[in-house]
Write an enzyme that holds these catalytic residues in place. Structure first.
Site, PDB file in Angstrom:
ATOM      1  N   ASP A   1       0.983  -0.852   0.036  1.00  0.00           N
ATOM      2  CA  ASP A   1      -0.153   0.128   0.456  1.00  0.00           C
ATOM      3  C   ASP A   1       0.700   0.930   0.035  1.00  0.00           C
ATOM      4  OD1 ASP A   1      -2.511   1.043   0.063  1.00  0.00           O
ATOM      5  OD2 ASP A   1      -2.611   1.010   1.867  1.00  0.00           O
TER       6      ASP A   1
ATOM      7  N   TRP B   1       2.843   7.656  -2.612  1.00  0.00           N
ATOM      8  CA  TRP B   1       4.085   8.517  -3.395  1.00  0.00           C
ATOM      9  C   TRP B   1       4.021   8.920  -4.441  1.00  0.00           C
ATOM     10  CZ3 TRP B   1       7.281   7.178  -7.126  1.00  0.00           C
ATOM     11  CH2 TRP B   1       8.440   6.985  -6.726  1.00  0.00           C
TER      12      TRP B   1
ATOM     13  N   THR C   1     -11.506  -6.282  -4.804  1.00  0.00           N
ATOM     14  CA  THR C   1     -12.459  -6.677  -5.262  1.00  0.00           C
ATOM     15  C   THR C   1     -12.945  -5.263  -4.723  1.00  0.00           C
ATOM     16  OG1 THR C   1     -12.841  -7.615  -3.389  1.00  0.00           O
ATOM     17  CG2 THR C   1     -12.983  -8.630  -5.854  1.00  0.00           C
ATOM     18  N   GLU C   2     -12.655  -4.222  -4.312  1.00  0.00           N
ATOM     19  CA  GLU C   2     -12.534  -2.528  -3.842  1.00  0.00           C
ATOM     20  C   GLU C   2     -12.115  -1.977  -4.689  1.00  0.00           C
ATOM     21  OE1 GLU C   2     -12.173  -5.146  -1.651  1.00  0.00           O
ATOM     22  OE2 GLU C   2     -14.553  -5.382  -1.775  1.00  0.00           O
ATOM     23  N   ASN C   3     -10.907  -1.976  -5.126  1.00  0.00           N
ATOM     24  CA  ASN C   3     -10.578  -1.625  -6.336  1.00  0.00           C
ATOM     25  C   ASN C   3     -10.868  -0.751  -7.615  1.00  0.00           C
ATOM     26  OD1 ASN C   3      -7.700  -2.742  -5.109  1.00  0.00           O
ATOM     27  ND2 ASN C   3      -8.367  -1.103  -4.585  1.00  0.00           N
TER      28      ASN C   3
HETATM   29  C1  IPE Z   1      -5.154  -3.030  -0.147  1.00  0.00           C
HETATM   30  O1  IPE Z   1      -5.132  -1.121  -0.370  1.00  0.00           O
HETATM   31  C2  IPE Z   1      -5.315  -3.126  -1.629  1.00  0.00           C
HETATM   32  C3  IPE Z   1      -4.067  -3.910  -1.968  1.00  0.00           C
HETATM   33  C4  IPE Z   1      -2.887  -3.363  -1.560  1.00  0.00           C
HETATM   34  C5  IPE Z   1      -4.055  -3.867  -3.632  1.00  0.00           C
HETATM   35  P1  IPE Z   1      -6.240   0.074  -0.861  1.00  0.00           P
HETATM   36  O2  IPE Z   1      -5.304   1.059  -0.803  1.00  0.00           O
HETATM   37  O3  IPE Z   1      -7.392  -0.407  -1.530  1.00  0.00           O
HETATM   38  O4  IPE Z   1      -7.505  -0.322   0.926  1.00  0.00           O
HETATM   39  P2  IPE Z   1      -7.949   0.414   1.804  1.00  0.00           P
HETATM   40  O5  IPE Z   1      -8.619   1.332   0.610  1.00  0.00           O
HETATM   41  O6  IPE Z   1      -7.069   1.572   2.280  1.00  0.00           O
HETATM   42  O7  IPE Z   1      -8.936  -0.065   2.694  1.00  0.00           O
HETATM   43  C1  IPE Z   2      -1.500   0.194  -3.405  1.00  0.00           C
HETATM   44  O1  IPE Z   2      -1.265   1.747  -3.227  1.00  0.00           O
HETATM   45  C2  IPE Z   2      -2.129  -0.540  -4.646  1.00  0.00           C
HETATM   46  C3  IPE Z   2      -2.961  -0.650  -4.506  1.00  0.00           C
HETATM   47  C4  IPE Z   2      -4.249  -0.299  -4.203  1.00  0.00           C
HETATM   48  C5  IPE Z   2      -3.408  -0.971  -6.291  1.00  0.00           C
HETATM   49  P1  IPE Z   2      -2.708   2.472  -3.228  1.00  0.00           P
HETATM   50  O2  IPE Z   2      -2.772   3.263  -4.830  1.00  0.00           O
HETATM   51  O3  IPE Z   2      -3.514   2.177  -2.128  1.00  0.00           O
HETATM   52  O4  IPE Z   2      -1.310   4.274  -2.755  1.00  0.00           O
HETATM   53  P2  IPE Z   2      -2.193   5.193  -1.282  1.00  0.00           P
HETATM   54  O5  IPE Z   2      -3.049   4.463  -0.525  1.00  0.00           O
HETATM   55  O6  IPE Z   2      -3.522   5.887  -2.471  1.00  0.00           O
HETATM   56  O7  IPE Z   2      -1.285   5.813  -0.927  1.00  0.00           O
HETATM   57 MG    MG Z   3      -4.192   2.345  -0.273  1.00  0.00          MG
END
Ligand code: IPE
Ligand code: IPE
Ligand code: MG
Length: 241
Positions: A19, A24, A65-67
């Protein structure tokens, strides 16, 4: 290093919630996808350090699945990144003895990506040095729901009796089928939550939340997390004597 820590076994299976890519990139005034590209590049170093650190299984969370809730631009960019990552890394993964598996629901992914995933799994199926599992469109709740659906079909068709459903039977229907449970679950970026990752499997994992954003996570930080793990006392509900 104490005598205890030097003798405690390393984590056989490490799961990582990678994460912090977005933050970054944003802190550098760049688009979020720039962070995802930097994040993908980090995987190789961590993976390569696994054999010397005693890690046999590495499972990484790439897309939940939430992304899908993110912008169409970010989602499409991530899907392209996954395709390119597989194309670029396939040969080296095969040659370095890495067995790759994917977990998650593939039905919502583009066929071009699914074909590459299938091909990479097949290409590396005889490798055994390190087992890399990549979670794409993975959600712990979704996995349990899909497992339950298949289990229900088996009951309906008479292959499985309800009285035989227990803690041994259910995991056979999960995506992680042949994988041991994670010993250590690391999440980068300072968030202390599981975000639907490996809900069933991580019931007794040790958790390590590190502040570093994933694109800055190094082999040394990985080694330090494993060292912290070795100092933990795992009890699994029992009492140490
Ligand atoms: C969890 O990170 C999923 C991955 C790293 C792929 P998210 O950034 O999606 O989780 P939340 O939204 O902060 O809980
Ligand atoms: C994790 O990094 C990667 C994925 C969830 C695909 P994030 O995209 O969640 O990065 P932040 O949490 O927004 O910094
Ligand atoms: Mg994140």
């Amino acid at each position: 290093m104490s005598e205890f820590s030097s003798q405690a076994p390393s984590a056989n299976h490490v799961a990582i919630i990678m994460d912090g890519n977005g933050r970054w990139a944003q802190s550098r005034g760049r688009p979020r996808l720039f962070g995802h590209h930097a994040g993908a590049k980090r995987i190789r170093e961590i993976l390569e350090s696994c054999p010397e650190l005693g890690v046999k299984y590495l499972t990484i969370f790439a897309f939940s699945t939430e992304n899908w809730k993110r912008t169409q631009e970010e989602v499409a960019g991530l899907m392209t990144l996954f395709r390119r990552y597989i194309i670029r890394e396939s040969q080296s993964l095969k040659e370095s003895g890495v067995r790759v598996r994917f977990i998650g629901d593939r039905t919502r992914l583009e066929t071009t990506l699914v074909d590459l995933m299938d091909e990479l799994e097949l290409m590396t199926c005889e490798n055994d040095l390190v087992h890399l599992t990549i979670a794409i469109n993975y959600g712990g709740r979704d996995e349990v729901a899909r497992a339950t659906r298949r289990l229900a079909y088996d009951v309906k068709s008479g292959r499985l009796s309800p009285k035989d459903i227990d803690e041994e039977t259910l995991p056979k229907y999960l995506d992680t089928l042949v994988l041991p449970d994670p010993d250590l679950l690391i999440r980068t970026s300072g968030e202390a939550r599981i975000s639907n990752f490996l809900l069933w499997q991580a019931a007794y994992s040790e958790y390590d939340f590190v502040d570093t954003l994933w694109p800055d996570f190094t082999r040394e930080m990985f080694a330090q997390a494993l060292e912290r793990y070795r100092k933990r006392t795992r009890k699994f509900g029992g009492v140490l004597i």
